[in-house]
Design an enzyme around this catalytic site. Sequence first.
Site, PDB file in Angstrom:
ATOM      1  N   PRO A  26     -76.641  51.521 -16.431  1.00 11.11           N
ATOM      2  CA  PRO A  26     -76.872  52.724 -15.624  1.00 11.11           C
ATOM      3  C   PRO A  26     -77.990  53.561 -16.223  1.00 11.11           C
ATOM      4  O   PRO A  26     -77.970  53.845 -17.420  1.00 11.11           O
ATOM      5  CB  PRO A  26     -75.534  53.467 -15.713  1.00 11.11           C
ATOM      6  CG  PRO A  26     -74.909  52.978 -16.990  1.00 11.11           C
ATOM      7  CD  PRO A  26     -75.363  51.563 -17.147  1.00 11.11           C
ATOM      8  N   THR A  28     -80.216  57.091 -15.336  1.00  7.45           N
ATOM      9  CA  THR A  28     -80.583  58.250 -14.524  1.00  7.45           C
ATOM     10  C   THR A  28     -82.100  58.308 -14.400  1.00  7.45           C
ATOM     11  O   THR A  28     -82.811  58.190 -15.388  1.00  7.45           O
ATOM     12  CB  THR A  28     -80.042  59.525 -15.214  1.00  7.45           C
ATOM     13  OG1 THR A  28     -78.631  59.482 -15.091  1.00  7.45           O
ATOM     14  CG2 THR A  28     -80.571  60.788 -14.577  1.00  7.45           C
ATOM     15  N   GLN A 102     -72.093  54.389 -10.821  1.00  5.04           N
ATOM     16  CA  GLN A 102     -71.510  55.020 -12.017  1.00  5.04           C
ATOM     17  C   GLN A 102     -71.169  56.472 -11.691  1.00  5.04           C
ATOM     18  O   GLN A 102     -72.055  57.295 -11.451  1.00  5.04           O
ATOM     19  CB  GLN A 102     -72.478  54.998 -13.206  1.00  5.04           C
ATOM     20  CG  GLN A 102     -71.754  55.500 -14.463  1.00  5.04           C
ATOM     21  CD  GLN A 102     -72.651  55.802 -15.640  1.00  5.04           C
ATOM     22  OE1 GLN A 102     -73.629  56.541 -15.524  1.00  5.04           O
ATOM     23  NE2 GLN A 102     -72.314  55.252 -16.791  1.00  5.04           N
ATOM     24  N   HIS A 171     -68.057  57.006 -15.991  1.00  7.96           N
ATOM     25  CA  HIS A 171     -68.883  57.304 -17.171  1.00  7.96           C
ATOM     26  C   HIS A 171     -68.046  58.090 -18.182  1.00  7.96           C
ATOM     27  O   HIS A 171     -67.932  59.305 -18.098  1.00  7.96           O
ATOM     28  CB  HIS A 171     -70.111  58.105 -16.744  1.00  7.96           C
ATOM     29  CG  HIS A 171     -71.152  58.265 -17.816  1.00  7.96           C
ATOM     30  ND1 HIS A 171     -70.927  57.967 -19.144  1.00  7.96           N
ATOM     31  CD2 HIS A 171     -72.449  58.687 -17.745  1.00  7.96           C
ATOM     32  CE1 HIS A 171     -72.035  58.214 -19.844  1.00  7.96           C
ATOM     33  NE2 HIS A 171     -72.963  58.647 -19.012  1.00  7.96           N
ATOM     34  N   ALA A 173     -68.691  57.970 -21.508  1.00  7.68           N
ATOM     35  CA  ALA A 173     -69.428  57.821 -22.780  1.00  7.68           C
ATOM     36  C   ALA A 173     -70.335  59.016 -23.060  1.00  7.68           C
ATOM     37  O   ALA A 173     -70.434  59.953 -22.269  1.00  7.68           O
ATOM     38  CB  ALA A 173     -70.263  56.539 -22.712  1.00  7.68           C
ATOM     39  N   TYR A 176     -70.261  63.297 -22.408  1.00  9.19           N
ATOM     40  CA  TYR A 176     -70.074  64.010 -21.136  1.00  9.19           C
ATOM     41  C   TYR A 176     -68.574  64.282 -20.906  1.00  9.19           C
ATOM     42  O   TYR A 176     -67.745  63.988 -21.780  1.00  9.19           O
ATOM     43  CB  TYR A 176     -70.693  63.211 -19.986  1.00  9.19           C
ATOM     44  CG  TYR A 176     -72.206  63.134 -20.084  1.00  9.19           C
ATOM     45  CD1 TYR A 176     -72.990  64.270 -19.855  1.00  9.19           C
ATOM     46  CD2 TYR A 176     -72.845  61.955 -20.442  1.00  9.19           C
ATOM     47  CE1 TYR A 176     -74.373  64.211 -19.962  1.00  9.19           C
ATOM     48  CE2 TYR A 176     -74.228  61.889 -20.564  1.00  9.19           C
ATOM     49  CZ  TYR A 176     -74.993  63.022 -20.319  1.00  9.19           C
ATOM     50  OH  TYR A 176     -76.362  62.978 -20.434  1.00  9.19           O
TER      51      TYR A 176
HETATM   52  C1  LIG Z   1     -83.949  56.621 -18.620  1.00  8.52           C
HETATM   53  C2  LIG Z   1     -82.527  56.368 -19.043  1.00  8.52           C
HETATM   54  C3  LIG Z   1     -81.490  56.970 -18.334  1.00  8.52           C
HETATM   55  C4  LIG Z   1     -80.163  56.733 -18.698  1.00  8.52           C
HETATM   56  N1  LIG Z   1     -79.139  57.245 -17.930  1.00  8.52           N
HETATM   57  C5  LIG Z   1     -77.865  56.882 -18.172  1.00  8.52           C
HETATM   58  C6  LIG Z   1     -76.815  57.208 -17.256  1.00  8.52           C
HETATM   59  O1  LIG Z   1     -77.019  57.801 -16.192  1.00  8.52           O
HETATM   60  N2  LIG Z   1     -75.546  56.832 -17.579  1.00  8.52           N
HETATM   61  C7  LIG Z   1     -75.274  56.148 -18.731  1.00  8.52           C
HETATM   62  O2  LIG Z   1     -74.105  55.829 -18.995  1.00  8.52           O
HETATM   63  N3  LIG Z   1     -76.252  55.792 -19.592  1.00  8.52           N
HETATM   64  C8  LIG Z   1     -77.525  56.111 -19.324  1.00  8.52           C
HETATM   65  N4  LIG Z   1     -78.539  55.665 -20.146  1.00  8.52           N
HETATM   66  C9  LIG Z   1     -78.214  54.748 -21.259  1.00  8.52           C
HETATM   67  C10 LIG Z   1     -78.354  53.288 -20.797  1.00  8.52           C
HETATM   68  O3  LIG Z   1     -77.377  52.942 -19.852  1.00  8.52           O
HETATM   69  C11 LIG Z   1     -78.240  52.311 -21.979  1.00  8.52           C
HETATM   70  O4  LIG Z   1     -76.969  52.430 -22.557  1.00  8.52           O
HETATM   71  C12 LIG Z   1     -79.297  52.565 -23.035  1.00  8.52           C
HETATM   72  O5  LIG Z   1     -80.576  52.742 -22.457  1.00  8.52           O
HETATM   73  C13 LIG Z   1     -79.342  51.416 -24.031  1.00  8.52           C
HETATM   74  O6  LIG Z   1     -79.799  50.247 -23.405  1.00  8.52           O
HETATM   75  P1  LIG Z   1     -81.333  49.744 -23.631  1.00  8.52           P
HETATM   76  O7  LIG Z   1     -81.543  49.821 -25.111  1.00  8.52           O
HETATM   77  O8  LIG Z   1     -81.316  48.352 -23.089  1.00  8.52           O
HETATM   78  O9  LIG Z   1     -82.240  50.668 -22.905  1.00  8.52           O
HETATM   79  C14 LIG Z   1     -79.872  55.916 -19.819  1.00  8.52           C
HETATM   80  C15 LIG Z   1     -80.929  55.338 -20.530  1.00  8.52           C
HETATM   81  C16 LIG Z   1     -82.236  55.537 -20.146  1.00  8.52           C
HETATM   82  C17 LIG Z   1     -83.335  54.845 -20.909  1.00  8.52           C
END
Ligand SMILES: Cc1cc2nc3c(=O)[nH]c(=O)nc-3n(C[C@H](O)[C@H](O)[C@H](O)COP(=O)(O)O)c2cc1C
Length: 370
Positions: A26, A28, A102, A171, A173, A176
């Site tokens: 997920p 944002t 999510q 969500h 984690a 939040y």
């Molecule tokens: C731009 C961005 C927005 C994110 N938004 C959310 C979100 O809305 N909900 C969530 O649980 N994690 C969010 N995350 C965390 C990601 O789901 C993920 O756990 C994190 O980026 C690690 O994975 P990666 O190293 O492959 O990027 C976000 C990460 C990024 C980079």
Amino acid sequence: MTSTDILFKPFETPNLTLKNRVVMAPMTRNMCPDNVPGEHVVDYYRKRAEGGVGLIITEGTHPEVNAVEGYLNVPFFHGAALDGWARVVEAVHQAGGKIAPQLWHCGGMRGSGDLKVGEGESLGHTPSGMNVPGKKNRHAMTDSEVQDAIDAFVQGVAAAKAIGFDAVELHGAHGYLLDQFFWDGTNIREDQWGGNMAHRGQFVAEIVRASRKAVGADFPIILRYSQWKQQDFTARLAESPDELEAFLTPLVDAGVDLFHCSQRRFWESEFEGSDLNLAGWTKKLTGVPTITVGSISLDKDFIPEPGEGFFSGGDIASIDKLLESLERGEFDLAAVGRALIANPDWANKVQKGGVSTLAPYEKEMLMKLV
Ligand SMILES: Cc1cc2nc3c(=O)[nH]c(=O)nc-3n(C[C@H](O)[C@H](O)[C@H](O)COP(=O)(O)O)c2cc1C
């Protein structure tokens, strides 16, 4: 190079079947100015489904309850937004993918995110008035507000099923609202929603139990949780496997189908004396399938150390360790975040040519939804 075949084996459980083990994490994107996912959002998810992702988990989306938001231009999960989400679901299904929304309540992060809370607007809602331990500058939820939040999540889960999503993710984690109930640093309630580890999980367990009543036994409910909090990277819910089991058992009993175990670096072991990561321990202790996440195919994590800014760039890195853990059955699915922003066709590329065919991720890519 280790064979990537294991990533492309189907995942089959009674409630959920996926064509492969690749999940979109997920993320944002703040690209819905009217809080409704438009055609650009439909195209964005369609591309990841066409690119071979087995299960897409959408960006966080807000159920309908007071003070749920913390950031600008985030899609809602009620009213007119549901029509937009229905178009997203249709596009992903046409492209052969599956998708879960999510559901997200920002809790005490309201006011710390980019949505500044001015006079007359409601402060972030939290279990005990704290966004960080020891600092009471948020609103402590009343009994009826706790019930309103539970009801809003249940309505969100029911709406997800009604408009054709394949599953839903809660969500829980990253500090939040749901995580603020889990965390002893921010939950010092003395009623049924506070107390020991198992009691602090009751708010989420109740959302799951009530959702089960609304959608039946078959609709998959995924719970994302993390030890770390964005308020404190070193915070932990559980210091030992026994504590983790005490935390997870009531959630399993309530009806969670799949745990999404959020780490910043998936290869890090969770407890001394074992190589298992959080997803590995969660599966071992509960028998429930798990998703791992965190810097898959990238050499830098998405929130480096304090002061380095969020969502940082990263070069391509080996996924051999991931493949070995999947082979051993330590966890079941692998969620990819930033590398899927850089490579909508991450799954197809990795299947055909391995990670060396991937483009690196750069933070500037977040400026556009492509
Ligand atoms: C731009 C961005 C927005 C994110 N938004 C959310 C979100 O809305 N909900 C969530 O649980 N994690 C969010 N995350 C965390 C990601 O789901 C993920 O756990 C994190 O980026 C690690 O994975 P990666 O190293 O492959 O990027 C976000 C990460 C990024 C980079």
